[in-house]
Design a protein around this motif. Structure first.
Motif, short mmCIF file in Angstrom:
data_model
loop_
_atom_site.label_atom_id
_atom_site.label_comp_id
_atom_site.label_asym_id
_atom_site.label_seq_id
_atom_site.Cartn_x
_atom_site.Cartn_y
_atom_site.Cartn_z
N ALA A 166 40.02 36.54 53.99
CA ALA A 166 41.21 36.87 53.21
C ALA A 166 41.02 36.43 51.75
N THR A 167 41.41 37.29 50.83
CA THR A 167 41.32 36.98 49.40
C THR A 167 42.70 36.55 48.90
N PRO A 168 42.75 35.59 47.99
CA PRO A 168 44.06 35.12 47.51
C PRO A 168 44.79 36.22 46.74
N SER A 169 46.10 36.20 46.83
CA SER A 169 46.90 37.17 46.08
C SER A 169 46.80 36.86 44.59
N PRO A 170 47.05 37.86 43.73
CA PRO A 170 46.97 37.60 42.29
C PRO A 170 47.88 36.47 41.84
N GLU A 171 49.04 36.30 42.49
CA GLU A 171 49.95 35.24 42.09
C GLU A 171 49.41 33.86 42.40
N ALA A 172 48.49 33.78 43.39
CA ALA A 172 47.97 32.48 43.81
C ALA A 172 46.72 32.06 43.04
N ILE A 173 46.20 32.94 42.19
CA ILE A 173 45.02 32.60 41.41
C ILE A 173 45.38 31.55 40.37
N ARG A 174 44.52 30.58 40.19
CA ARG A 174 44.80 29.51 39.24
C ARG A 174 44.83 30.03 37.81
N ALA A 175 45.79 29.50 37.05
CA ALA A 175 45.95 29.92 35.66
C ALA A 175 44.96 29.20 34.76
N SER A 176 44.56 29.87 33.70
CA SER A 176 43.64 29.28 32.72
C SER A 176 44.43 28.71 31.54
N ARG A 220 60.90 25.42 29.22
CA ARG A 220 59.94 26.42 29.70
C ARG A 220 58.55 26.18 29.13
N THR A 221 58.50 25.68 27.90
CA THR A 221 57.19 25.34 27.33
C THR A 221 56.53 24.24 28.14
N GLU A 222 57.30 23.23 28.50
CA GLU A 222 56.76 22.15 29.31
C GLU A 222 56.32 22.67 30.68
N ALA A 223 57.11 23.57 31.27
CA ALA A 223 56.74 24.13 32.58
C ALA A 223 55.49 24.98 32.48
N ALA A 224 55.30 25.68 31.35
CA ALA A 224 54.11 26.51 31.18
C ALA A 224 52.85 25.67 31.16
N TYR A 225 52.89 24.55 30.47
CA TYR A 225 51.71 23.68 30.42
C TYR A 225 51.45 23.00 31.77
N ALA A 226 52.47 22.85 32.58
CA ALA A 226 52.30 22.22 33.89
C ALA A 226 52.01 23.24 34.99
N ALA A 227 52.03 24.54 34.68
CA ALA A 227 51.83 25.58 35.70
C ALA A 227 50.41 25.51 36.26
N VAL A 228 50.30 25.77 37.55
CA VAL A 228 49.00 25.73 38.23
C VAL A 228 48.46 27.13 38.49
N THR A 229 49.32 28.06 38.91
CA THR A 229 48.88 29.40 39.26
C THR A 229 49.50 30.44 38.32
N ARG A 230 48.97 31.66 38.40
CA ARG A 230 49.54 32.76 37.63
C ARG A 230 50.97 33.06 38.07
N GLY A 231 51.24 32.87 39.35
CA GLY A 231 52.59 33.08 39.84
C GLY A 231 53.58 32.13 39.20
N ASP A 232 53.15 30.88 38.96
CA ASP A 232 54.03 29.92 38.28
C ASP A 232 54.36 30.41 36.88
#
Length: 249
Positions: free
Chosen positions: A48-58, A86-98
């Protein structure tokens, strides 16, 4: 006397056909050390391949979302508090879905701008032997000034719209107190001087290297206090009681 015909060899339950004794007949072949191979013609199921939302953000994707939030603030879609959160949440995001959740209610890039909040016309807030409390909800596009002479001034910036992402405040406290309330996560820079007074900053430090909104305060205190607090440090007793009540219900 008739002679019985030879019978084919039958494997005993404890011995495989190749003559090696199976010491653990109840275990699968993989547990007894034998290699299991797929049967001829068996269909191999792909992993199984991860969904696009589960891919880690860069880091680049996080910075792109922060820039989109800044543009949304310029267009009048986000308050100073929402921009900071939201800026703080963006820097703390782990995945593209976040990251997608952070901008889910914002239009795509290039959409027509929303009507900004009315311009904050009043720029100077003063208390002379009295009190002044102001919650700014207008658009700030210039410096603010707070003056306290034997009085108290409370200036709340959380509901304001700040297109530039920066706010400058000059505070003069003479035998009085000035409190400036800022959103959680902003960077506060304080300059100025004090004589028999104090300049206090009670805010959480933002993430190192994060491009967060900034509040510049030039504080002059003469036998008075100038205090800058964020939402977490403003009215802590009231916040604790409200949190306790929410947990009960």
């Amino acid at each position: 006397m008739s002679q019985s015909s030879p019978q084919p060899d039958r494997p005993s339950p404890g011995r495989p056909r190749d003559g090696r004794q199976d010491l653990h007949p109840d275990r699968p072949a993989a547990e007894s050390g034998e290699e299991i191979t797929a049967a001829p013609g068996a269909v191999r199921v792909p992993e199984a391949t991860p969904s696009p939302e589960a891919i880690r953000a860069s880091d680049a994707e996080r910075e792109a979302v922060v820039e989109r939030l800044r543009i949304a603030s310029v267009e009048g879609r986000l308050t100073f508090e929402e921009l900071t959160e939201r800026t703080e949440a963006a820097y703390a995001a782990v995945t593209r879905g976040d990251l997608e959740d952070i901008t889910a209610d914002l239009p795509g890039m290039g959409a027509p701008g929303a009507n900004p909040a009315p311009l904050q016309v009043k720029r100077k807030f003063s208390a002379i032997m009295g009190d002044c409390k102001e919650r700014i909800v207008g658009r700030i596009d210039g410096p603010l000034e707070a003056v306290s002479v034997m009085g108290d001034v409370e200036l709340d910036l959380r509901g304001a719209q700040v297109p530039a992402g920066e706010v400058s405040v000059t505070a003069h406290a003479v035998m009085g107190d000035i409190k400036i309330i800022v959103p959680d996560g902003v960077r506060v820079e304080v300059t100025g001087h004090n004589f028999l007074g104090a300049r206090k900053v009670a805010v959480r430090d933002p993430l190192p290297g994060a491009r967060v909104p900034v509040v510049h305060v030039t504080a002059h205190a003469v036998m008075g206090d100038v205090k800058i607090v964020d939402d977490a440090h403003h009215a802590p007793v009231r916040r604790a009681i409200a949190s306790w009540w929410r947990d009960r219900t």
